[in-house]
Design an enzyme around this catalytic site. Structure first.
Site, PDB file in Angstrom:
ATOM      1  N   GLU A 105     -10.003 -14.217   7.484  1.00 28.90           N
ATOM      2  CA  GLU A 105      -9.582 -12.833   7.261  1.00 28.90           C
ATOM      3  C   GLU A 105      -8.065 -12.688   7.300  1.00 28.90           C
ATOM      4  O   GLU A 105      -7.482 -12.331   8.323  1.00 28.90           O
ATOM      5  CB  GLU A 105     -10.201 -11.893   8.301  1.00 28.90           C
ATOM      6  CG  GLU A 105      -9.870 -10.422   8.013  1.00 28.90           C
ATOM      7  CD  GLU A 105     -10.372  -9.464   9.081  1.00 28.90           C
ATOM      8  OE1 GLU A 105     -10.299  -8.236   8.861  1.00 28.90           O
ATOM      9  OE2 GLU A 105     -10.843  -9.939  10.133  1.00 28.90           O
ATOM     10  N   LYS A 126     -12.817 -12.529   4.164  1.00 35.69           N
ATOM     11  CA  LYS A 126     -12.791 -11.089   4.430  1.00 35.69           C
ATOM     12  C   LYS A 126     -11.404 -10.584   4.069  1.00 35.69           C
ATOM     13  O   LYS A 126     -10.418 -10.958   4.703  1.00 35.69           O
ATOM     14  CB  LYS A 126     -13.121 -10.790   5.888  1.00 35.69           C
ATOM     15  CG  LYS A 126     -13.164  -9.291   6.195  1.00 35.69           C
ATOM     16  CD  LYS A 126     -13.793  -8.992   7.542  1.00 35.69           C
ATOM     17  CE  LYS A 126     -13.800  -7.486   7.819  1.00 35.69           C
ATOM     18  NZ  LYS A 126     -14.525  -7.130   9.046  1.00 35.69           N
TER      19      LYS A 126
END
Length: 297
Positions: free
Chosen positions: A176, A213
Site C-alpha cells: 500500500e 492497495k
C-alpha cells in the site's frame, strides 16, 4: 498459502473491509463513532472500545461474505476474540470472510515528499503468529505526497523488500503506497508509482503473488496494467479521505479494481444507534461499496 482463500480473492465478487485503525488513528475512529477521548484513560481501554466497535460491525447481518470477501485487522484485533473465537477464525469460519493483518508500525517522518514505513523489527514473529491465527495476507502502508522519482522508488523498494519476507512466510502481502489525495502533484506521482510497481512486479517469480492497495487515481483506468499483471492477485483502492459517494464514483471509473475502504465504510455508524439502525446504515454502506466494486461499464 490458503488456496481456498486465494481462490476467493481471485474470483469472488465483493470488497475488502479495512478495520485496521492502529494506535495513532484509533482515537479519531472512535470519535467519529461517537466515543470521545474522555471515555477511556488507558490504551488498553481504548483498544477494548474499538474492538467492541469492530465486533459490532463484523457480527452485524449486513457484514456478509456475499459482498465482503476480506477484512483487514489490526494486531490487537487479531489477538482478541469474537463470541469466544479469535477474530480471524470468526471471520473465516463463521462469516466466510478472508482475514488480513496490518503489519506496519506506522509512518516515519516525511522526507523528500514521502513517508516510508518505520522499521518492523519483530516482523518474523508477527508473521508466525499470523499463520497460527489463520491469517491469509498482510497489509503495510507508506505515503507519497510529491512526485519525487527517487523517493517514490525508495517507497516501492521498501515495500517489495518486506513483501518478499512476507511471501517467504506463506502469506500474501498487500502493498500500500498511498498517494495523498490532496497532493498538487498527485497525477504525476501516480504515473511514477505505476512504473515503479510494474518494474518490481516483473522481477517476481511465478509463485510470488502480491496484492496492491492504491489511491483512486486521477486518470481513469490508470492501473489496468497492474490489474492484469500475472503476479497481482487483486488491486484494491483505499478511500483516502474521500466521502463514500466520492470514492464509489471514482472506483467505478477503474475497471477490475475493488474497494478496501475504512472511513467510507463506517462514516455513518455511531455508538448510540440501535442495533436495527446500525445494521441498516451498515447495509446501505455495504451495498453501495459492493455495487461500485463490481460495477461494469
Amino acid at each position: 498459502m490458503n488456496t481456498k482463500h486465494l481462490e476467493k480473492m481471485q474470483n469472488g465478487n465483493g470488497f475488502i473491509a479495512a478495520l485496521d485503525q492502529s494506535g495513532g488513528s484509533t482515537p479519531k475512529a472512535l470519535a467519529d463513532y461517537g466515543i470521545s477521548e474522555d471515555a477511556y484513560s488507558t490504551e488498553e481501554e481504548m483498544f477494548e472500545l474499538v474492538h467492541q466497535m469492530r465486533t459490532r460491525i463484523i457480527t452485524a447481518p449486513a457484514f456478509n461474505s456475499d459482498q465482503v470477501i476480506g477484512a483487514i485487522l489490526f494486531e490487537q484485533t487479531m489477538d482478541s476474540k469474537i463470541e469466544g473465537r479469535y477474530t480471524a477464525d470468526y471471520l473465516a469460519n463463521v462469516k466466510g470472510v478472508v482475514p488480513f493483518l496490518k503489519v506496519d508500525k506506522g509512518l516515519a517522518e516525511e522526507k523528500n515528499g514521502v513517508q516510508l514505513m518505520k522499521p518492523i523489527p519483530d516482523l518474523d514473529d508477527l508473521l508466525a503468529r499470523a499463520n497460527e491465527h489463520g491469517i491469509f495476507g498482510t497489509k503495510m502502508r507508506s505515503v507519497i505526497k510529491k512526485a519525487n522519482p527517487e523517493a517514490i522508488k525508495e517507497v516501492v523498494d521498501q515495500q517489495f523488500k518486506l513483501a518478499k519476507q512476507i511471501i517467504g512466510a506463506g502469506l500474501v502481502p498487500i502493498i500500500e503506497p498511498e498517494v495523498d489525495i490532496h497532493s498538487p502533484e498527485k497525477a504525476e506521482a501516480e504515473d511514477l508509482l505505476k512504473q515503479e510497481l510494474l518494474h518490481h512486479l516483473d522481477t517476481l517469480a511465478t509463485d510470488e503473488l502480491v496484492m496492491l492497495k492504491l489511491s483512486l487515481p486521477n486518470k481513469e483506468n490508470l492501473y489496468k496494467e497492474l490489474v492484469d499483471h500475472p503476479q497481482v492477485v487483486l488491486v484494491v483502492a483505499l478511500s483516502g479521505g474521500y466521502t463514500r459517494e466520492q470514492a464509489n464514483n471514482k472506483l467505478k471509473l477503474n475497471k477490475g479494481v475493488i474497494a478496501s475502504f475504512s472511513r467510507a465504510l463506517t462514516q455513518d455508524l455511531h455508538a448510540d444507534q440501535t442495533d436495527e439502525a446500525f445494521n441498516e446504515e451498515l447495509r446501505k454502506a455495504v451495498n453501495s461499496i459492493f455495487d461500485a466494486s463490481v460495477y461494469k461499464k
